[in-house]
Design a protein around this motif. Sequence first.
Motif, short mmCIF file in Angstrom:
data_model
loop_
_atom_site.label_atom_id
_atom_site.label_comp_id
_atom_site.label_asym_id
_atom_site.label_seq_id
_atom_site.Cartn_x
_atom_site.Cartn_y
_atom_site.Cartn_z
N MET A 1 13.29 10.27 -4.51
CA MET A 1 12.75 8.93 -4.28
C MET A 1 13.14 8.43 -2.89
O MET A 1 12.34 7.81 -2.19
CB MET A 1 13.24 7.97 -5.35
CG MET A 1 12.66 8.25 -6.73
SD MET A 1 13.43 7.22 -8.01
CE MET A 1 12.83 5.59 -7.57
N ARG A 2 14.36 8.71 -2.48
CA ARG A 2 14.80 8.27 -1.14
C ARG A 2 13.99 8.95 -0.05
O ARG A 2 13.62 8.33 0.95
CB ARG A 2 16.29 8.59 -0.95
CG ARG A 2 17.22 7.75 -1.79
CD ARG A 2 18.65 8.04 -1.42
NE ARG A 2 19.57 7.41 -2.36
CZ ARG A 2 20.76 6.95 -2.04
NH1 ARG A 2 21.17 7.05 -0.78
NH2 ARG A 2 21.54 6.41 -2.92
N ALA B 1 9.54 0.85 -8.76
CA ALA B 1 10.94 0.73 -8.33
C ALA B 1 11.07 -0.11 -7.07
O ALA B 1 12.13 -0.14 -6.44
CB ALA B 1 11.52 2.13 -8.07
N ALA B 2 10.01 -0.81 -6.69
CA ALA B 2 9.96 -1.51 -5.41
C ALA B 2 11.09 -2.51 -5.21
O ALA B 2 11.57 -2.69 -4.08
CB ALA B 2 8.61 -2.21 -5.25
N ASP B 3 11.53 -3.16 -6.27
CA ASP B 3 12.52 -4.23 -6.14
C ASP B 3 13.90 -3.83 -6.64
O ASP B 3 14.75 -4.68 -6.92
CB ASP B 3 12.01 -5.48 -6.87
CG ASP B 3 10.71 -5.99 -6.26
OD1 ASP B 3 10.67 -6.17 -5.03
OD2 ASP B 3 9.74 -6.17 -7.01
N ARG B 4 14.13 -2.51 -6.71
CA ARG B 4 15.45 -2.01 -7.05
C ARG B 4 16.18 -1.58 -5.80
O ARG B 4 15.57 -1.07 -4.85
CB ARG B 4 15.33 -0.81 -7.99
CG ARG B 4 14.90 -1.16 -9.40
CD ARG B 4 14.47 0.08 -10.16
NE ARG B 4 15.31 1.26 -9.89
CZ ARG B 4 14.98 2.49 -10.24
NH1 ARG B 4 13.83 2.72 -10.82
NH2 ARG B 4 15.80 3.49 -9.96
N PRO B 5 17.51 -1.77 -5.73
CA PRO B 5 18.27 -1.29 -4.57
C PRO B 5 18.12 0.22 -4.41
O PRO B 5 18.13 0.97 -5.38
CB PRO B 5 19.71 -1.68 -4.90
CG PRO B 5 19.60 -2.77 -5.91
CD PRO B 5 18.37 -2.47 -6.71
N VAL B 6 18.01 0.67 -3.17
CA VAL B 6 17.84 2.09 -2.89
C VAL B 6 19.06 2.89 -3.32
O VAL B 6 18.97 4.09 -3.59
CB VAL B 6 17.53 2.29 -1.39
CG1 VAL B 6 17.49 3.76 -1.01
CG2 VAL B 6 16.21 1.62 -1.03
N SER B 7 20.21 2.25 -3.41
CA SER B 7 21.43 2.95 -3.82
C SER B 7 21.30 3.61 -5.18
O SER B 7 22.01 4.56 -5.49
CB SER B 7 22.62 1.98 -3.83
OG SER B 7 22.37 0.90 -4.71
N ALA C 1 0.83 -1.21 0.00
CA ALA C 1 0.00 0.00 0.00
C ALA C 1 0.86 1.26 0.00
O ALA C 1 0.56 2.23 -0.72
CB ALA C 1 -0.93 -0.01 1.21
N LEU C 2 1.92 1.27 0.78
CA LEU C 2 2.79 2.44 0.85
C LEU C 2 3.57 2.65 -0.45
O LEU C 2 3.73 3.78 -0.91
CB LEU C 2 3.76 2.30 2.03
CG LEU C 2 3.14 2.46 3.42
CD1 LEU C 2 4.12 2.02 4.50
CD2 LEU C 2 2.68 3.89 3.66
N LEU C 3 4.06 1.57 -1.03
CA LEU C 3 4.77 1.69 -2.30
C LEU C 3 3.88 2.29 -3.37
O LEU C 3 4.31 3.13 -4.17
CB LEU C 3 5.28 0.31 -2.74
CG LEU C 3 6.42 -0.28 -1.92
CD1 LEU C 3 6.65 -1.74 -2.30
CD2 LEU C 3 7.72 0.51 -2.14
N GLU C 4 2.63 1.87 -3.39
CA GLU C 4 1.68 2.39 -4.37
C GLU C 4 1.34 3.84 -4.07
O GLU C 4 1.32 4.69 -4.98
CB GLU C 4 0.40 1.54 -4.35
CG GLU C 4 -0.61 1.92 -5.42
CD GLU C 4 -0.11 1.66 -6.83
OE1 GLU C 4 -0.47 2.45 -7.74
OE2 GLU C 4 0.65 0.68 -7.02
#
Length: 336
Positions: free
Chosen positions: A154-155, A142-148, A132-135
């Motif tokens: 986006m961060r 970008a949910a499954d991409r490394p935050v780096s 829910a938060l990702l949406e």
Amino acid sequence: MRSRPVPTPSSGHEPRPALEAVGLRKRYRGGLALDGFDLRVEPGTVHGLLGPNGAGKTTAVRCLTTLTDLDEGTARIDGLDVRRDPAGVRERIGLVGQFHAVDDALTARQNLMLFARLSGLSRGRARTRTDALLEAFGLADAADRPVSGFSGGMRRRLDISASLVLTPAILFLDEPTTGLDPRGRATVWQAVREVAATGTTVLLTTQLLDEADQLADRVSVMDHGRVIAEGTPTELKRRLGGDRVIAGFAAADLERAAATVAGAVGSEASVDPDARTVTVEVSDGAAALAPIVRALDAADLPVDDLALRRPTLDEVFLHLTAETPAHRAAEDQEAR
């Protein structure tokens, strides 16, 4: 500009404030970082806390979120005393500090799952809340991409979403857009609006005056460890007087133009020779433009530029605040 549910009084009683602080004091070796700090934040609103570096903003947030002990004063969050029930307060708040709290090595989904599980949610509820938060914050793709590999905006959106895992009664945002470019700031601003639209109370500390103007229902200006002015952005701007008409002329026409403009509105006009402008304060806004234009036309004075400008929060900020080395030293001491 935006619509969100705001609790209303019932049975004739005023609603309990989401946050109330009275007489807060915090001393460091460099001096008083908080010196009689008072603040009241109404539920369901965005409240901006403005002040120069060293004014005590971060110290106030740290004390209100139980990260730093108070020396004096009382503070309540959602009715709970910060000093007597810090655990209860922490259950009701979210905090986004000046530095990223998420792990760069993990994906966005893994970060939110981690926060959710640490907050006590079951695996199933954590997964549902994460999705829910990702949406909601536009991070699903970008949910499954490394935050780096994320941009700054986006961060920060991920930071804010992590603080909302348990839907806090009040969310503290301590200079959330520091270091972001205009596009990043815009995405964070939208995220804050969406949080506020759910009814969560937001306390926003910032040095960006346009940020407070864009987001805050009310603004408290802080300096010397205390609040020195408070009101809506419009109310604070009115402290500097009415609207201003600014007109540009050839250098040789400035003095005659100033006299003509002043006579048209019945107010004294000022001249800026460097900018080649004449400025006059008016009380009736855009309605003042017509008599000024007619007077200038009758005097055969050509105008290079003509604009109506309202006071800005930047001007209010500069008018109200001053450099205070002692308080700056106090907050610097805390950072160490």
